[in-house]
Motif scaffolding. Structure first.
Motif, short mmCIF file in Angstrom:
data_model
loop_
_atom_site.label_atom_id
_atom_site.label_comp_id
_atom_site.label_asym_id
_atom_site.label_seq_id
_atom_site.Cartn_x
_atom_site.Cartn_y
_atom_site.Cartn_z
N TRP A 1 0.81 -1.23 0.00
CA TRP A 1 0.00 0.00 0.00
C TRP A 1 0.84 1.27 0.00
CZ3 TRP A 1 -4.60 0.72 -1.59
CH2 TRP A 1 -5.57 -0.29 -1.49
N TRP B 1 -10.16 5.28 -1.87
CA TRP B 1 -11.08 4.79 -0.85
C TRP B 1 -12.46 4.52 -1.46
CZ3 TRP B 1 -11.35 2.36 3.48
CH2 TRP B 1 -12.59 2.25 4.11
N LEU C 1 -5.60 1.78 5.15
CA LEU C 1 -7.04 1.94 4.95
C LEU C 1 -7.57 3.12 5.75
CD1 LEU C 1 -8.46 -1.69 4.80
CD2 LEU C 1 -7.87 -0.13 2.94
N GLU D 1 -9.46 6.27 4.27
CA GLU D 1 -10.81 6.60 4.73
C GLU D 1 -10.85 8.04 5.24
OE1 GLU D 1 -12.20 4.16 7.96
OE2 GLU D 1 -14.07 5.27 8.07
#
Ligand code: OGA
Ligand code: MN
Length: 685
Positions: free
Chosen positions: A39, A56, A81, A85
């Motif tokens: 990532w 996202w 994540l 977000e």
């Protein structure tokens, strides 16, 4: 300020790009999966291209759910994540705010009988073309108005509360927009366009065509003209490839490529006349920009392009090379931009350099300050982002066109981590003045931010605990308008060029100023770069001034304003200190003039010649390109280096409220000490 952009091997960079495109792909059918490259690199690239919220959104469309709060607390909020977000949530607020601003402004323009058309992101938002409005990052809203109606449109915007943004970092040749306007306390800015494209590209889509074939829509019960689909797609590509010379400079317009793929997947191009789009680019000899763009969309997002647009065998090999080798790509961009960065017109504007010789000197100076790099994009990214934390939000440092100052966004000063602080401190030393728009810090947060720079100056640490209110307001909260009141006199004094605490035994290191209430007109703060002023002196002047010392007397300016005050006890009892006329910066080791409105005497000179020299030097120092005017918006905070920057407030109508909060950072008792302390123990602030 950035991680080494070549840290990734060329193949890895391209792999990260392909992985990012795969994650974004609006036609992807498989469920969410971990990127093969990890990532980190995907998020880093997404941040460079303002695509974190879009990633996202794409994950959410494939069933990824927000992390439960409790889990986020455990993961320390720093998982990729969570970063994605957060970026999406933050952008949702911003995009809703920009949409509301756009709707309000269009309604007001319509009520005033001014024809206006939303373009670019605002058009996509209002036309309902975006499946997730929070996925697309928008910096500003763009509204097209007929050139003749621009003054009226500006008046309408003004009546809606918009104010010009004084710190403007504008591309050369951007003759299609008026200066950005901002609504104090709200997101982003408003750009009124007199034309959709700058004049050198206007032939692709003349405004007359855009207006004549606009789509009619309804917005909040009013008729609203929108670009028709053919024009909207032509503009999307023209903005990405032509407007900022993106194609020539080998930029990868990833966000626009993604917009294209997304709109295509939504079927928004069903009504597009691709033959017309092709013809528009062909007529200006830019077919390669069009086919290269489409080939890149095909290649990255696996879509098949309309037949009429085929022809680019693959996206330009040169662009692909620049993606793989960002540092070399930047060097190429700088070289390509050099003629424009150093043009005669630019040297005249930035350095007052008109003759040939002056121009040569100005060019050398500009090149050594990285002038072409500024045009090419700060530190090599597409925009001017550098990373705040590994994959978290982005810190943007945008240098102004003046010799000092940068606008910093992307940092939350109320919750500053050490890593971001180090980036801010480096920018502070480089630019000497930083403006952080819209921070809205509490008193405690402002003082805590101030403490990062050093100790709060004791002599002014009154009951205020580090915060001094700068306002024409009495203790009981009533407004003071009487010009002879001491508060008004002090505020008037701050309207002369000065350095904070230059009359004290130890002058200040830095000052912070934040805006709580701003007047409708005036009340800006101006800054002047005393490093650049010193650099601009002749070798003889430098040698002469290097050995001089000047006496700064608080209240000396009164004698200039009001001759009756001359020699009055009020003036003679003032605090005074003698400083070197040229100051060596303790950190950067750059020399700067150390002069201000308080200079009343110079050792070895009679007062009259000393004052004439000081005021001549002030006039010389405080002139373009060494000055910057900041028009405040509520919540802005600025910090400047008092060791090399002059400042002054611009006047405003005393009947209007202006409330600023000031925090002063103590100078180093060695490097900021006066050569002779002449002060009497009179407590004056
Ligand atoms: C100050 C000062 C400038 C301003 O408070 O020291 O110079 O714009 N203020 O209010
Ligand atoms: Mn001041």
């Amino acid at each position: 300020m950035n991680r080494d952009p070549d840290r990734l091997a060329p193949r890895q960079r391209e792999a990260a790009l392909r992985e990012l495109a795969a994650q974004l792909n609006p036609r992807a059918t498989e469920g969410p999966r971990e990127p093969t490259t990890g990532w980190d690199d995907v998020c880093r690239l997404a941040a460079e291209h303002r695509l974190l919220p879009a990633v996202w959104s794409a994950l959410a469309a494939r069933g990824v759910r927000p992390l439960p709060r409790a889990l986020r607390a455990i993961s320390g909020d720093s998982s990729p994540l969570a970063v994605l977000e957060d970026a999406h949530a933050e952008n949702a607020l911003r995009s809703a705010d920009l949409r509301a601003q756009g709707e309000e402004l269009l309604a007001a323009l319509s009520d005033a009988g001014i024809a206006a058309m939303p373009i670019k992101g605002l058009h996509l938002l209002l036309a309902g073309w975006l499946p997730d409005p929070a996925a697309r990052t928008m910096v500003d809203i763009d509204v097209l108005v007929h050139p003749a109606a621009i003054p009226d449109a500006c008046r309408v915007a003004h009546a809606c509360g918009y104010r010009p943004l004084a710190v403007v970092c504008r591309e050369e040749g951007a003759d299609h927009e008026v200066a950005p306007l901002v609504l104090p306390g709200r997101s982003g800015s408003l750009e009124l366009h007199r034309s959709t494209l700058m004049s050198r590209h206007a032939a692709v889509l003349p405004d007359a065509d855009l207006w004549a074939h606009a789509s009619a829509a309804e917005l909040n019960g009013r008729a609203q003209a929108l670009p028709n689909p053919t024009h909207a797609f032509a503009l999307l590509i023209a903005h990405a490839q032509l407007q900022d010379d993106g194609y020539r400079l080998l930029h990868l317009p990833l966000r626009a490529l993604y917009d294209f793929a997304l709109l295509n997947a939504q079927g928004r191009d069903g009504a597009v006349d691709w033959g017309e789009v092709r013809e528009r680019f062909a007529r200006v000899g830019k077919l390669r920009c069009l086919s290269g763009f489409v080939a890149a969309v095909e290649d990255l997002f696996g879509m098949s392009a309309p037949l009429q647009l085929r022809g680019g065998r693959s996206w330009s090999r040169a662009t692909r090379w620049a993606v793989r080798h960002p540092t070399a790509g930047l060097a190429y961009r700088e070289a390509a931009l050099l003629p424009r960065a150093l043009s005669a017109a630019r040297m005249a504007r930035l350095y007052d350099a008109h003759g040939r010789g002056q121009r040569t000197v100005a060019r050398l100076r500009h090149a050594s300050r990285g002038g072409a790099r500024r045009l090419a994009g700060w530190n090599g990214a597409q925009g001017s982002e550098s990373q705040r934390t590994r994959t978290s939000r982005i810190l943007t440092v945008t240098p102004t066109e003046s010799t000092l100052g940068a606008v910093v966004t992307g940092a939350d000063l109320g919750r500053l981590d050490d890593r971001t602080w180090r980036q801010i401190e480096a920018a502070f030393h480089e630019f000497a003045l930083l403006v952080f728009p819209g921070q809205c810090l509490s008193n405690d947060e402002q003082v805590a931010f101030g403490r990062r720079f050093g100790e709060i100056e004791q002599s002014i640490e009154l009951p205020s605990k580090g915060i001094i209110e700068v306002a024409a307001r009495a203790g009981d909260g009533s407004w003071i308008t009487n010009p002879s009141d001491s508060v008004i006199r002090a505020l008037t004094g701050a309207q002369e060029w000065h350095t904070d605490s230059s009359c004290r035994p130890v002058s200040s290191k830095a000052s912070l100023l934040s805006a709580d209430v701003v007047p409708r007109r005036g009340g800006e703060t101006e800054f002047a770069d005393l490093r650049a002023a010193y650099d601009a002196l002749s070798p003889e002047e430098k040698a002469r001034f290097d050995s001089l010392t000047a006496t700064h007397i608080y209240g000396y300016w009164l004698t200039k304003l009001d001759s009756a005050a001359h020699g009055s006890p009020e003036v003679s009892a003032q605090v005074r200190a003698e400083h070197d006329l040229v100051k060596l910066h303790p950190v950067t080791k750059r020399r700067a003039l150390f002069i201000d409105r308080h200079v009343a005497a110079i050792r070895g000179m009679d007062d009259e010649s000393a004052q004439a020299l000081a005021s001549g030097l002030l006039t010389f120092a405080c002139r373009p390109p060494r000055v910057l005017c900041h028009r405040w918006r509520v919540g802005d905070i600025a910090v400047w280096d008092n060791r090399c920057v002059l400042h002054r407030a611009r006047g405003w109508d005393w009947r209007e409220a202006r409330v600023m909060r000031h925090t002063r950072i103590a100078g180093d008792p060695v490097t900021e000490a006066a050569v002779a302390e002449l002060s009497r123990p009179t407590p004056v602030t």
